[in-house]
Design an enzyme around this catalytic site. Structure first.
Site, PDB file in Angstrom:
ATOM      1  CB  THR A 196      -0.822   0.043   1.310  1.00  0.00           C
ATOM      2  OG1 THR A 196      -1.729  -1.049   1.344  1.00  0.00           O
ATOM      3  CG2 THR A 196      -1.624   1.323   1.477  1.00  0.00           C
ATOM      4  NE  ARG A 224      -9.043  -6.839   3.743  1.00  0.00           N
ATOM      5  CZ  ARG A 224      -8.008  -6.012   3.742  1.00  0.00           C
ATOM      6  NH1 ARG A 224      -7.684  -5.341   2.652  1.00  0.00           N
ATOM      7  NH2 ARG A 224      -7.294  -5.845   4.824  1.00  0.00           N
ATOM      8  CB  VAL A 225     -13.463  -2.640   2.188  1.00  0.00           C
ATOM      9  CG1 VAL A 225     -12.936  -1.224   2.370  1.00  0.00           C
ATOM     10  CG2 VAL A 225     -14.303  -2.725   0.915  1.00  0.00           C
ATOM     11  N   GLY A 226     -10.207  -2.952   3.107  1.00  0.00           N
ATOM     12  CA  GLY A 226      -9.264  -2.750   4.206  1.00  0.00           C
ATOM     13  C   GLY A 226      -9.412  -1.384   4.843  1.00  0.00           C
ATOM     14  CG  ASP A 227      -5.922   0.108   6.782  1.00  0.00           C
ATOM     15  OD1 ASP A 227      -5.769  -0.704   5.840  1.00  0.00           O
ATOM     16  OD2 ASP A 227      -4.983   0.724   7.301  1.00  0.00           O
ATOM     17  CB  THR A 247       0.938   0.524   5.064  1.00  0.00           C
ATOM     18  OG1 THR A 247       2.160   0.629   5.804  1.00  0.00           O
ATOM     19  CG2 THR A 247       0.765   1.774   4.230  1.00  0.00           C
ATOM     20  N   GLY A 248      -0.174  -2.094   6.125  1.00  0.00           N
ATOM     21  CA  GLY A 248      -0.066  -3.385   6.802  1.00  0.00           C
ATOM     22  C   GLY A 248      -1.449  -3.963   7.059  1.00  0.00           C
ATOM     23  N   GLY A 250      -4.790  -4.335   7.557  1.00  0.00           N
ATOM     24  CA  GLY A 250      -5.848  -3.335   7.620  1.00  0.00           C
ATOM     25  C   GLY A 250      -6.895  -3.615   8.673  1.00  0.00           C
TER      26      GLY A 250
HETATM   27  N1  ASP Z   1      -3.602  -1.844   4.772  1.00  0.00           N
HETATM   28  C1  ASP Z   1      -3.885  -2.474   3.510  1.00  0.00           C
HETATM   29  C2  ASP Z   1      -5.151  -3.252   3.620  1.00  0.00           C
HETATM   30  O1  ASP Z   1      -5.368  -3.869   4.648  1.00  0.00           O
HETATM   31  C3  ASP Z   1      -2.845  -3.428   3.063  1.00  0.00           C
HETATM   32  C4  ASP Z   1      -1.447  -2.936   3.125  1.00  0.00           C
HETATM   33  O2  ASP Z   1      -1.160  -1.907   3.681  1.00  0.00           O
HETATM   34  O3  ASP Z   1      -0.594  -3.581   2.580  1.00  0.00           O
HETATM   35  O4  ASP Z   1      -5.887  -3.304   2.679  1.00  0.00           O
END
Ligand code: ASP
Length: 347
Positions: A196, A224-227, A247-248, A250
């Site tokens: 991200t 699926r929706v992340g943060d 990031t990471g 979510g």
């Molecule tokens: N935070 C993002 C999500 O969960 C993924 C990512 O940061 O790599 O969609």
């Protein structure tokens, strides 16, 4: 102007005519604008910084920066080339927030559009809404003339196909390469793979703006929706305080409302790095289920937070050791972030 910046001017954000110069007189004079981002945003922060020195509004500068990463087919976590969902379909999420107006825009589960952050900017400026999803977001992007493209590159399709074939022994997909070049270690690498870009921008007058854009977790469930597109989670800013983003994993970011938490912590007086560390500690405290911890009881996932304040101070922190990108008058560079465990993420 460096060669990289000059090339950056050709980014699709410029082609989209998204520029909105800052009109208000400068109240707080910083030495220089500041742009910070995740590791993959070295070029993006340089472009965002350059735009702010030319008077662009921070949110527009941030989108110009991340557009370059969205346009890069080699980055498999953002825009074209992003890894698809479990059905092999690329679904993108993005959000923007503008400090001076306090407005935000976002899109989620958007297919076929290469620059979701630019669509998010249109949602912010051309609707009374904050978040559009799926088919509605696509129709809105079409209405604004965004071209539809196949976001699934050959490299990403091949990774997805191998993942699909090796995923289960009780379906009819067969991997001819069960013990070959890519064994279990390769498969594990893509389980919950993240990628991200978040970019926080502070102009020389202290105005702020922010943006987060992603293809989300690799091979996620469809829909699926992340943060990243959730305002207050993967992205937030407050023009009196600063910017925050993550990031990471979510799901963890959503469960602590991380970006809004970061900005609140800075509002209460914490420097950006301390605010980010407080967010990582909050993730640690609120993650109660066993499957998200290793045998030493440590969180078994990576999550990174980023923050800037109005004074142009910046910081970042994560569960496991990592770096972030920053650009100010000292130029673009990568910097180590603070971390909970001080060692590289688990393989
Ligand atoms: N935070 C993002 C999500 O969960 C993924 C990512 O940061 O790599 O969609």
């Amino acid at each position: 102007m460096s060669e990289v910046s000059r090339r950056g001017f050709l980014s699709s954000a410029v082609a989209g005519g998204l520029v909105a110069p800052i009109a208000a007189p400068a109240l707080l004079r910083l030495r220089s604008p500041v742009a910070i981002s995740s590791f993959n945003g070295l070029k993006a922060v340089e472009i965002a910084w350059q735009r702010m020195t030319e008077g662009w509004r921070p949110v527009d500068a941030a989108v110009a920066g991340v557009s370059v990463v969205e346009d890069d087919p080699e980055d498999d976590g953002v825009g074209i080339g992003g890894l698809p969902n479990e059905d092999g379909v690329v679904e993108l999420d993005a959000s923007v927030m503008d400090g001076p107006s306090g407005l935000a825009g976002a899109v989620a589960s958007l297919q076929n559009i290469q620059n979701p952050a630019q669509v998010a900017l249109k949602v912010m400026r051309h609707t009374d809404h904050v978040l559009l999803v799926g088919e509605g977001a696509l129709r809105f992007a079409r209405a604004h003339g965004f071209p539809e493209v196949n976001l699934l590159t050959e490299a990403a399709r091949k990774k997805w196909l191998e993942w699909r074939e090796k995923r289960s022994a009780i379906d009819d997909w067969i991997s001819p390469d069960e013990n070959g070049e890519h064994g279990k270690a390769w498969f594990d690498k893509y389980k919950h793979k993240t990628g991200t870009i978040h970019l926080g921008a502070v102009a020389a007058n202290g105005d702020v703006g922010s943006c987060t854009t992603t293809s989300g977790l690799a091979f996620k469930l469809a829909g699926r929706v992340g943060d990243s597109p959730v305002i207050g989670c993967g992205n937030y800013c407050d023009n009196d305080v600063g910017t925050g983003g993550g990031t990471g994993r979510g799901e963890a970011s959503i469960l602590i409302n991380s970006a809004s938490f970061l900005v609140q912590q800075m509002g209460l007086g914490k420097p950006p790095t301390d605010a980010c560390l407080a967010a990582v500690q909050r993730v640690d405290r609120l993650t109660k289920i066993k499957r998200l911890r290793d045998d030493k009881g440590r969180l078994n996932f990576q999550i990174q937070f980023y923050a800037t304040n109005k004074k142009g101070e910046f910081g970042s922190a994560s569960t496991y050791a990592d770096q972030f990108a920053v650009c100010d008058d000292k130029g673009p560079r990568r910097v180590d972030m603070a971390s909970l465990y001080g060692e590289p993420p688990p393989k």
